[in-house]
Design an enzyme around this catalytic site. Structure first.
Site, PDB file in Angstrom:
ATOM      1  N   TYR A 110      82.558  68.999  93.216  1.00  0.00           N
ATOM      2  CA  TYR A 110      82.143  70.048  94.142  1.00  0.00           C
ATOM      3  C   TYR A 110      80.678  69.790  94.488  1.00  0.00           C
ATOM      4  O   TYR A 110      79.772  70.147  93.740  1.00  0.00           O
ATOM      5  CB  TYR A 110      82.337  71.420  93.492  1.00  0.00           C
ATOM      6  CG  TYR A 110      81.855  72.594  94.321  1.00  0.00           C
ATOM      7  CD1 TYR A 110      82.052  72.634  95.692  1.00  0.00           C
ATOM      8  CD2 TYR A 110      81.203  73.668  93.717  1.00  0.00           C
ATOM      9  CE1 TYR A 110      81.603  73.712  96.446  1.00  0.00           C
ATOM     10  CE2 TYR A 110      80.761  74.751  94.457  1.00  0.00           C
ATOM     11  CZ  TYR A 110      80.958  74.766  95.821  1.00  0.00           C
ATOM     12  OH  TYR A 110      80.513  75.834  96.569  1.00  0.00           O
ATOM     13  N   ASP A 116      85.579  69.181  97.307  1.00  0.00           N
ATOM     14  CA  ASP A 116      84.807  69.747  98.407  1.00  0.00           C
ATOM     15  C   ASP A 116      83.498  68.981  98.474  1.00  0.00           C
ATOM     16  O   ASP A 116      82.600  69.201  97.672  1.00  0.00           O
ATOM     17  CB  ASP A 116      84.569  71.239  98.155  1.00  0.00           C
ATOM     18  CG  ASP A 116      83.746  71.890  99.251  1.00  0.00           C
ATOM     19  OD1 ASP A 116      83.378  71.193 100.213  1.00  0.00           O
ATOM     20  OD2 ASP A 116      83.469  73.100  99.131  1.00  0.00           O
ATOM     21  N   ASN A 154      81.512  69.089 101.066  1.00  0.00           N
ATOM     22  CA  ASN A 154      80.577  69.880 101.873  1.00  0.00           C
ATOM     23  C   ASN A 154      79.882  69.041 102.946  1.00  0.00           C
ATOM     24  O   ASN A 154      78.761  69.355 103.358  1.00  0.00           O
ATOM     25  CB  ASN A 154      79.548  70.591 100.986  1.00  0.00           C
ATOM     26  CG  ASN A 154      79.955  72.035 100.698  1.00  0.00           C
ATOM     27  OD1 ASN A 154      80.329  72.772 101.602  1.00  0.00           O
ATOM     28  ND2 ASN A 154      79.909  72.422  99.435  1.00  0.00           N
ATOM     29  N   HIS A 167      88.984  77.437 102.520  1.00  0.00           N
ATOM     30  CA  HIS A 167      89.442  76.044 102.521  1.00  0.00           C
ATOM     31  C   HIS A 167      90.958  75.992 102.394  1.00  0.00           C
ATOM     32  O   HIS A 167      91.575  76.924 101.863  1.00  0.00           O
ATOM     33  CB  HIS A 167      88.845  75.271 101.343  1.00  0.00           C
ATOM     34  CG  HIS A 167      87.356  75.165 101.351  1.00  0.00           C
ATOM     35  ND1 HIS A 167      86.692  73.991 101.641  1.00  0.00           N
ATOM     36  CD2 HIS A 167      86.382  76.087 101.083  1.00  0.00           C
ATOM     37  CE1 HIS A 167      85.388  74.188 101.553  1.00  0.00           C
ATOM     38  NE2 HIS A 167      85.173  75.452 101.207  1.00  0.00           N
TER      39      HIS A 167
END
Length: 264
Positions: free
Chosen positions: A109, A151, A153, A255
């Site tokens: 993450y 993720d 980002n 998401h």
């Protein structure tokens, strides 16, 4: 054959019913969750045990961040890299299958990076870039077929966002972030499985903001979630699916889950 899913669930306890529904409908062998927002001792182990996901590696913390890899198949936790360099729970690495012979699966993450794409005025953006740099140094050492999911980002390509021009100065699609992600990609030659299945000329998203009430109609999304495979592993992928319907469920994550199958 093995199927692996990744999903930023944005609180596993709040959306446990949705995770259970997804697992019952799709039956992946392994599910990697990000932003579980719970410490390990409060993770809903019993619920996953009852569904047959009897193997778990949970790296969590109270209220924020956190990752968990749950599996029907035996797994062994190998690493918890602190690429944030501040103790936050943002990674767990496992081996799925036989010790020394199984698939290395990294669940990550990456920080969002705040609002301003300038490390001088926004320390969070600097932390994100440093996180990616540490990941790139680690990727230089990877010497076995591996899959890294989660993720990220970052939406790296033009059609990974609803408007390339409008988002060029918005954190998640800035050139400096994309360059940092490219350094990580090139450090191991990672293959972006999502874009192997969806041509670069087509729009592809995995996240839609809660701020947009009618998210499906406006479709102002970004492809922030990724599944990247080692060069040796990527050709063994047999399918890749983005489960858009999950974004329409009641009180959804912002998401959606992605699932890739491999013929190992």
């Amino acid at each position: 054959m093995i199927s692996i899913a990744t999903w930023n669930i944005n609180s596993v306890r709040l959306r446990l019913d949705q995770v259970e529904r997804f697992l019952k409908e799709q039956q992946p062998d392994v599910l990697c969750l990000q932003e579980i927002k719970v410490a390990e001792h409060l993770f809903p182990h019993d619920a996953f045990e009852k569904m047959g996901y009897t193997h778990r590696a949970v790296h969590g913390q109270k209220g924020y961040h956190g990752v968990a890899t749950i599996s029907k198949l035996p797994l062994k936790e190998l690493t918890r890299h602190d690429w944030q360099d501040n103790g936050e729970a943002r990674h767990v690495g496992v081996e799925v299958g036989g010790a020394g012979k199984g698939l290395l699966l990294e669940n990550v993450y990456i920080p969002a990076g705040g609002d301003e794409p300038d490390r001088e005025v926004n320390p969070k953006f600097g932390q994100k870039l440093d996180f990616l740099e540490r990941m790139a140094h680690w990727a230089d050492t990877v010497d076995r077929p591996s899959l890294i999911v989660g993720d990220f980002n970052i939406a790296p390509f033009e059609h990974d966002v609803w408007s390339h021009k409008a988002l060029l100065k918005v954190v998640s699609h800035t050139p400096i972030e994309i360059e940092a992600l490219d350094r990580f990609r090139n450090a191991h030659g990672w293959v972006d499985i999502g874009r192997e299945y969806v041509p670069h000329a087509e729009k592809s998203y995995s996240w839609w903001s809660y701020r947009n009430k009618d998210w499906a109609a406006s479709n102002r999304g970004r492809r922030l979630d990724h599944m990247w495979a080692s060069p040796e592993l990527a050709p063994q992928a047999t399918s890749h699916t983005a489960h858009l319907d999950c974004r329409s469920w009641e009180r959804p994550s912002d998401h959606i889950p992605l699932v890739t199958s491999f013929d190992l």
